[in-house]
Design an enzyme around this catalytic site. Structure first.
Site, PDB file in Angstrom:
ATOM      1  N   LYS A 163      11.325   4.965   6.366  1.00 49.62           N
ATOM      2  CA  LYS A 163      10.076   5.733   6.274  1.00 49.62           C
ATOM      3  C   LYS A 163       9.600   6.210   7.645  1.00 49.62           C
ATOM      4  CE  LYS A 163       8.413   4.321   2.312  1.00 49.62           C
ATOM      5  NZ  LYS A 163       7.775   3.377   1.403  1.00 49.62           N
ATOM      6  N   ASP A 212       1.831  10.374  -5.332  1.00 46.07           N
ATOM      7  CA  ASP A 212       2.974  11.191  -4.917  1.00 46.07           C
ATOM      8  C   ASP A 212       3.055  12.481  -5.727  1.00 46.07           C
ATOM      9  OD1 ASP A 212       3.980   9.616  -2.825  1.00 46.07           O
ATOM     10  OD2 ASP A 212       4.796   8.178  -4.278  1.00 46.07           O
ATOM     11  N   PRO A 220       1.414  17.081  -1.244  1.00 46.95           N
ATOM     12  CA  PRO A 220       1.786  17.108   0.181  1.00 46.95           C
ATOM     13  C   PRO A 220       1.778  15.687   0.724  1.00 46.95           C
ATOM     14  CG  PRO A 220      -0.488  17.862  -0.132  1.00 46.95           C
ATOM     15  CD  PRO A 220       0.120  17.721  -1.498  1.00 46.95           C
ATOM     16  N   ASN A 244      -4.033   5.003  -9.083  1.00 42.72           N
ATOM     17  CA  ASN A 244      -3.268   3.774  -8.820  1.00 42.72           C
ATOM     18  C   ASN A 244      -4.239   2.653  -8.499  1.00 42.72           C
ATOM     19  OD1 ASN A 244      -3.690   3.590  -5.838  1.00 42.72           O
ATOM     20  ND2 ASN A 244      -2.671   5.595  -5.920  1.00 42.72           N
TER      21      ASN A 244
END
Ligand code: CTP
Length: 414
Positions: free
Chosen positions: A352, A291, A319, A223
């Site tokens: 979150k 992710d 994880p 990313n």
């Protein structure tokens, strides 16, 4: 009371910027007394410095008149902060080794006033192991060190080693002058500043950068995280006196002086390194962890078969490092997550917070060019509410966040 800086200018091409630095400091109401090394005199004249500081400029250890009137020890002790800018590789090496062979280095060895070194040098000299070793030592000795900027250099090369802009140095000087000083500047330990800092004795664990998840030997999932914000937080935590472990994904950033860096590639490696670094007083998870990873990373390069079918690529979840820490038996006292959001920022961040068992979520609005850029707009979401900060440089976000972390840690029972 007017605050006083003793400015030591060593001899590099960046020395010409010291004139502007003097102007910037004086604009902030800070008195400046200047000391030039012999080689600095090749770049700036005592006359121009004298005019700007409105003071005598010192350059000679054996100037008996000055020795009698002031003496080299008093010269540094009359200051609230000694600033070495630019600090060449040479003067850093002397400082790190306690060499005192001229007025500037004798002052530095004789002083027990806090010292800020602002290195500037050729990129190769900056990255040289000897320079990095000297910086580590100086950091351990309690010297504050400013990270040089990167860019085009006077010598025609490109990279890290440029003197930061005088305005940025002046702001750092002002910040250090505002830190609590030791009560009696003449009678203390040599590691003067470390004992007083807000995070002295604390361990801060930080993740930063992206992770790379292999698909086959030549391809990976990645990313756009640059790691800049996490690295800035690590640097700020060191400046605040903490022992810092920085678990970094693959990024091309220099290690901030004084930081223990562990380089990793994948989310699973990052989790292992984080677990290994525990216990920590606070963990700040800034990394943009992938992710998903390939269910089975192929051992050989995958080949297209021309059938036009979807790629044979199955993904499984990685994880969640933040959530793992949230329920870990050695959960850090303060657990901070980051969340990249483009809309409904606070609402998503609150969700979150609960899902991951974190104390704070630093929600950053990534609808602009935050990824890779130098500025950030964040909101700190906690159970108690939301603190919205204006857009500011990532370094300033880092300082403010570390200040908040220090405050939270000192006002919580251990
Ligand atoms: N995080 C982590 N391990 C993961 C994924 C995320 O530790 N496998 C951490 C990040 O370091 C960050 C926070 O969790 O502190 C971000 O959570 P995440 O759910 O990934 O949020 P976003 O990146 O904002 O993505 P999304 O909104 O898609 O959930």
């Amino acid at each position: 009371m007017t605050q006083r800086v003793l400015l030591i200018i060593s001899g590099g091409i960046a020395a010409y910027k010291s004139l502007e630095l003097v102007r910037q400091l004086r604009k902030r109401g800070i008195a400046v007394r200047a000391v030039l090394t012999q080689s600095a005199k090749q770049f700036v004249t005592p006359l121009s410095l004298g005019v700007l500081t409105e003071d005598h400029v010192y350059d000679d250890l054996f100037d008996l008149k000055a020795e009698r009137e002031i003496g080299h020890i008093q010269l540094s002790r009359q200051a609230d902060l000694v600033v070495v800018a630019p600090a060449t590789a040479n003067i850093l090496a002397k400082m790190a080794n306690g060499i005192a062979d001229d007025l500037a280095t004798t002052l530095l060895l004789a002083t027990d006033t806090p010292v800020l070194a602002v290195p500037a040098m050729n990129v190769r000299m900056w990255h040289h192991k000897a320079t990095q070793r000297n910086l580590e030592r100086l950091h351990a000795d309690g010297v504050h060190i400013m990270e040089p900027d990167s860019g085009a250099m006077a010598c025609g090369e490109f990279g890290r080693g440029r003197l930061p802009e005088p305005e940025a140095i002046a702001a750092e000087v002002q910040r250090l002058l505002a830190l609590p000083q030791r009560a009696d500047p003449l009678a203390g330990q040599p590691d003067f500043a470390r004992d007083d800092l807000p995070l002295t004795g604390r361990h801060i664990l930080i993740t930063a950068g992206p992770t790379h998840e292999p698909i086959d030997p030549v391809r990976y999932i990645a990313n756009r995280s640059s790691g800049k914000q996490g690295f800035a937080i690590a640097a700020a935590a060191v400046r605040a006196g903490a022992r810092v472990t920085l678990v970094a994904g693959p990024v091309h950033l220099p290690t901030p002086p004084g930081v223990d860096r562990v380089d990793v590639e994948t989310a699973r490696e990052m989790l292992a390194a984080v677990a290994e670094a525990l216990p920590a007083d606070a963990a700040i998870m800034v990394a943009a962890v992938a992710d998903w990873r390939a269910a089975d990373a192929a051992e050989q390069k995958l080949k297209k078969d021309g059938s036009g079918q979807p790629a044979p690529l199955a993904l499984i979840e990685n994880p969640d490092i933040l959530a793992t820490l949230g329920r870990h038996p050695q959960r850090p006292t303060l657990l901070v997550g980051f969340a990249a959001e483009t809309q409904n920022i606070a609402e998503h961040a609150r969700a979150k917070l609960a899902k991951k068992g974190a104390d704070w979520i630093v929600a950053n609005d990534v609808s602009g060019d935050v990824m890779g850029g130098d500025a950030n707009a964040v909101q700190i979401v906690t159970a108690a509410g939301i603190d919205s900060w204006p857009v500011m440089p990532k370094a300033q976000v880092a300082d403010k966040l570390i200040e908040k972390v220090a405050h939270a840690l000192t006002s919580r029972p251990d």
